[in-house]
Enzyme design. Structure first.
Site, PDB file in Angstrom:
ATOM      1  N   GLN A 171      -0.658  -0.164  -3.198  1.00  0.00           N
ATOM      2  CA  GLN A 171      -0.106   0.569  -4.144  1.00  0.00           C
ATOM      3  C   GLN A 171       0.744   0.143  -5.403  1.00  0.00           C
ATOM      4  O   GLN A 171       0.962   0.656  -6.218  1.00  0.00           O
ATOM      5  CB  GLN A 171       0.721   1.716  -3.677  1.00  0.00           C
ATOM      6  CG  GLN A 171      -0.215   2.786  -2.297  1.00  0.00           C
ATOM      7  CD  GLN A 171       1.013   3.354  -1.795  1.00  0.00           C
ATOM      8  OE1 GLN A 171       1.634   4.446  -2.151  1.00  0.00           O
ATOM      9  NE2 GLN A 171       1.653   2.828  -0.643  1.00  0.00           N
ATOM     10  N   ASN A 172       0.963  -1.304  -5.399  1.00  0.00           N
ATOM     11  CA  ASN A 172       1.843  -1.824  -6.253  1.00  0.00           C
ATOM     12  C   ASN A 172       1.110  -2.322  -7.472  1.00  0.00           C
ATOM     13  O   ASN A 172      -0.142  -2.751  -7.495  1.00  0.00           O
ATOM     14  CB  ASN A 172       2.615  -3.177  -5.643  1.00  0.00           C
ATOM     15  CG  ASN A 172       3.440  -2.736  -4.226  1.00  0.00           C
ATOM     16  OD1 ASN A 172       3.618  -1.642  -4.303  1.00  0.00           O
ATOM     17  ND2 ASN A 172       3.516  -3.864  -3.529  1.00  0.00           N
ATOM     18  N   CYS A 173       1.662  -2.136  -8.557  1.00  0.00           N
ATOM     19  CA  CYS A 173       1.058  -2.519  -9.782  1.00  0.00           C
ATOM     20  C   CYS A 173       1.661  -3.930 -10.391  1.00  0.00           C
ATOM     21  O   CYS A 173       1.556  -4.543 -11.661  1.00  0.00           O
ATOM     22  CB  CYS A 173       1.100  -1.657 -10.913  1.00  0.00           C
ATOM     23  SG  CYS A 173       2.760  -0.892 -11.361  1.00  0.00           S
ATOM     24  N   ASP A 174       2.453  -4.807  -9.616  1.00  0.00           N
ATOM     25  CA  ASP A 174       3.192  -5.789  -9.938  1.00  0.00           C
ATOM     26  C   ASP A 174       2.462  -7.163 -10.079  1.00  0.00           C
ATOM     27  O   ASP A 174       2.785  -8.162 -10.466  1.00  0.00           O
ATOM     28  CB  ASP A 174       4.330  -6.076  -9.195  1.00  0.00           C
ATOM     29  CG  ASP A 174       4.081  -6.123  -7.504  1.00  0.00           C
ATOM     30  OD1 ASP A 174       3.056  -6.482  -7.214  1.00  0.00           O
ATOM     31  OD2 ASP A 174       5.045  -5.767  -6.672  1.00  0.00           O
ATOM     32  N   HIS A 181      -3.185   1.522  -8.089  1.00  0.00           N
ATOM     33  CA  HIS A 181      -2.504   2.021  -9.026  1.00  0.00           C
ATOM     34  C   HIS A 181      -2.403   1.348 -10.367  1.00  0.00           C
ATOM     35  O   HIS A 181      -1.560   1.184 -11.260  1.00  0.00           O
ATOM     36  CB  HIS A 181      -1.073   2.598  -8.729  1.00  0.00           C
ATOM     37  CG  HIS A 181      -0.862   3.503  -7.628  1.00  0.00           C
ATOM     38  ND1 HIS A 181       0.160   3.633  -6.910  1.00  0.00           N
ATOM     39  CD2 HIS A 181      -1.885   4.375  -7.272  1.00  0.00           C
ATOM     40  CE1 HIS A 181      -0.119   4.691  -6.047  1.00  0.00           C
ATOM     41  NE2 HIS A 181      -1.335   5.047  -6.291  1.00  0.00           N
ATOM     42  N   CYS A 198     -11.480  -3.304 -21.651  1.00  0.00           N
ATOM     43  CA  CYS A 198     -12.057  -2.338 -22.523  1.00  0.00           C
ATOM     44  C   CYS A 198     -13.168  -1.527 -22.141  1.00  0.00           C
ATOM     45  O   CYS A 198     -13.992  -1.904 -21.265  1.00  0.00           O
ATOM     46  CB  CYS A 198     -12.776  -3.270 -23.528  1.00  0.00           C
ATOM     47  SG  CYS A 198     -13.958  -2.658 -24.814  1.00  0.00           S
ATOM     48  N   GLY A 236       5.664  -1.392   4.368  1.00  0.00           N
ATOM     49  CA  GLY A 236       6.543  -1.346   3.224  1.00  0.00           C
ATOM     50  C   GLY A 236       5.927  -0.113   2.468  1.00  0.00           C
ATOM     51  O   GLY A 236       6.321   0.017   1.415  1.00  0.00           O
ATOM     52  N   LEU A 293      11.118   0.757   7.260  1.00  0.00           N
ATOM     53  CA  LEU A 293      12.621   1.061   7.618  1.00  0.00           C
ATOM     54  C   LEU A 293      12.716   2.458   7.776  1.00  0.00           C
ATOM     55  O   LEU A 293      13.552   2.741   8.633  1.00  0.00           O
ATOM     56  CB  LEU A 293      13.586   0.487   6.850  1.00  0.00           C
ATOM     57  CG  LEU A 293      13.396  -0.977   6.803  1.00  0.00           C
ATOM     58  CD1 LEU A 293      14.559  -1.487   5.770  1.00  0.00           C
ATOM     59  CD2 LEU A 293      14.009  -1.766   7.978  1.00  0.00           C
ATOM     60  N   GLN A 294      11.942   3.302   7.189  1.00  0.00           N
ATOM     61  CA  GLN A 294      12.374   4.819   6.850  1.00  0.00           C
ATOM     62  C   GLN A 294      11.126   5.487   7.828  1.00  0.00           C
ATOM     63  O   GLN A 294      10.043   4.949   8.113  1.00  0.00           O
ATOM     64  CB  GLN A 294      12.395   5.246   5.644  1.00  0.00           C
ATOM     65  CG  GLN A 294      13.742   4.636   4.810  1.00  0.00           C
ATOM     66  CD  GLN A 294      13.715   4.879   3.471  1.00  0.00           C
ATOM     67  OE1 GLN A 294      12.832   5.017   2.719  1.00  0.00           O
ATOM     68  NE2 GLN A 294      14.648   5.440   2.922  1.00  0.00           N
TER      69      GLN A 294
END
Length: 467
Positions: free
Chosen positions: A166-169, A186, A194, A267, A297-298
């Site tokens: 899901q990361n765009c980094d 993402h 193009c 994560g 963690l959540q």
């Protein structure tokens, strides 16, 4: 009623409704204040009010339960060391036995690179909802984390078949993970495309291409080298639907989900991924769906259906996992980052199309490197001694040196102008001689400058320009 207009009837109804709402708000406020008191401090009048407002009491109790449940979901839980080790053993066994394990990665794997997540205690959404300021992170200074490198190692050992991110980094790409096995749902902040070329033509850059883009506005301001059309970024913003083939790679993600017998979520809160039904094989009966292992963690909305939930940081889990699998953890080598070999050079005239930092092979946060593929720019328009000209892309110190020289030249020009005016008015006879010496001084100074080492290795404290 005779003689009463419809407008007056509507106004009367509106006033009655407002009174009812005001009474309801006052009653809720009163009951809430009473419920906050300890039982032993409540008076007879308080008990009478509570008995008369049973519905309001029940409604407030439901609200309280929902608020507490929401707070519990935001709490970060960490497993005890022994419990964590036990869960790691189970995860390692599941990976070894799996035929087609797949990883779904979220923002939590990049927090070790100083990139904030979204729903953690200091996440972007959490801070925005609480009205606090969100600090801006320079993603160009981030490097692949231990988790990124471990995932790459697992792929090399054929213990992971595909990664859905899901990361765009762009850190999966920079960790040498092969693009054919990667779906960046993402987008990627280093890639612009193009969409008018068939197939779409990609341009990988050494800087964040999203400087001028936003929701529903994706043009980057640069042109396609082949057809001349506007290039666009690949980012999928909240509320948008990804339509690009690459780097989103939705087709490969759906195929991987169909083949997967084990899915490892690293994560991710899964609040977005859960909406993509094709990633969860929801058309299958429950016992034929892939086993789900979650590292977060959540709380996540998939906890109830997960085979195993691990409460720990991703780096800690992956380190223990590779130790359990007896695999070495590779270290990130910036000089071997694949993005430097994949990058597309900017064409002449495009150097000013962005103001973001360039990735550098030398150090994080550098302005660029001479081997980065960017076009060198001489500080002298006539190109004298071009092999020793300063390059904007030579290193982080080159731009500093260029700025330094330009400032000193500007000061020199002002001094010459003042001295020229002085000599012209007071000593016009010596004006020609004075100007000749000035020009000779500048020429010798420039010749001395070209004979010195490159600006990046220079100490400017005793430079000829300091006079």
């Amino acid at each position: 009623m005779a003689g009463v207009s419809q407008r007056e009837v509507r106004k009367a109804a509106d006033r009655r409704q407002k009174r009812v709402l005001e009474e309801q708000r006052a009653r809720i406020k009163l009951v809430s204040k009473i419920l906050q008191k300890p039982d032993q401090l409540r008076t007879k009048d308080d008990l009478t009010v509570l008995a008369a407002c049973v519905d309001t009491v029940q409604e407030l109790q439901k609200r309280k339960q929902k608020t507490e449940a929401r707070k519990r979901k935001l709490e970060e839980v960490i497993d005890e060391p022994e419990e964590l080790r036990r869960k790691i053993n189970l995860l390692a066994a599941a990976i070894q036995d799996a035929q087609y394990p797949v990883i779904y990665s979220g923002a939590g794997i990049s927090t070790a690179a100083s990139i904030p997540d979204y729903r953690g205690p200091n996440g972007v959404w959490t801070l925005l909802q609480s009205g606090r300021d969100v600090s801006t992170a320079d993603l160009s200074e981030a490097e692949p984390t231990l988790t990124h490198m471990c995932i790459t190692q697992l792929y090399k050992e054929k213990l992971v078949q595909h990664v859905v991110s899901q990361n765009c980094d762009g850190l999966h790409l920079r960790s040498s993970f092969p693009r054919k096995a990667l779906s960046e749902l993402h987008g990627n902040m280093y890639i612009e495309v193009c969409i008018y070329c068939s197939p779409n033509r990609e341009y990988i850059r050494l800087f964040d291409v999203t400087e001028r883009t936003s929701l529903h506005r994706h043009n980057t301001g640069r042109k396609c080298h082949k057809c001349g059309s506007e290039l666009r970024d690949t980012i999928v913003h909240f509320g948008e639907k990804g339509i690009l083939e690459q780097p989103l790679n939705w087709k490969a993600a759906a195929e991987a989900a169909k083949k997967a017998d084990v899915i490892i979520c690293l994560g991710s809160s899964l609040k977005v991924l859960k909406k993509y039904a094709c990633l969860w094989c929801m058309s299958r009966v429950p016992h034929k769906r892939p086993k789900l292992y979650i590292v977060n963690l959540q709380w996540t909305p998939k906890d109830d259906v997960a085979t195993l939930k691990i409460h720990a940081k991703c780096d800690d889990v992956m380190q223990l996992l590779l130790e359990e699998l007896h695999l070495d953890i590779p270290h990130y080598d910036r000089s071997k980052d694949p993005i430097f070999s994949l990058t597309t050079q900017l064409r002449p005239g495009e150097e000013d199309s962005h103001s973001r930092k360039l990735l550098s092979k030398d150090r994080p946060g550098g302005v660029g490197s001479a081997i980065s593929g960017e076009q060198p720019v001489s500080i002298f328009s006539n190109g004298i001694n071009a092999d020793k000209a300063v390059s904007l892309s030579s290193s982080g110190g080159a731009l500093k040196g260029l700025t330094y020289i330009l400032k000193k030249l500007e000061k020199l020009q002002k001094k010459i102008k003042l001295l020229t005016i002085f000599c012209t008015r007071k000593y016009s006879i010596y004006n020609a001689i004075f100007m000749s010496f000035v020009y000779l001084y500048c020429i010798f100074g420039l010749l001395e400058e070209f004979s010195k080492p490159p600006l990046v290795n220079r100490d400017f404290s005793n430079d000829w320009l300091l006079f």
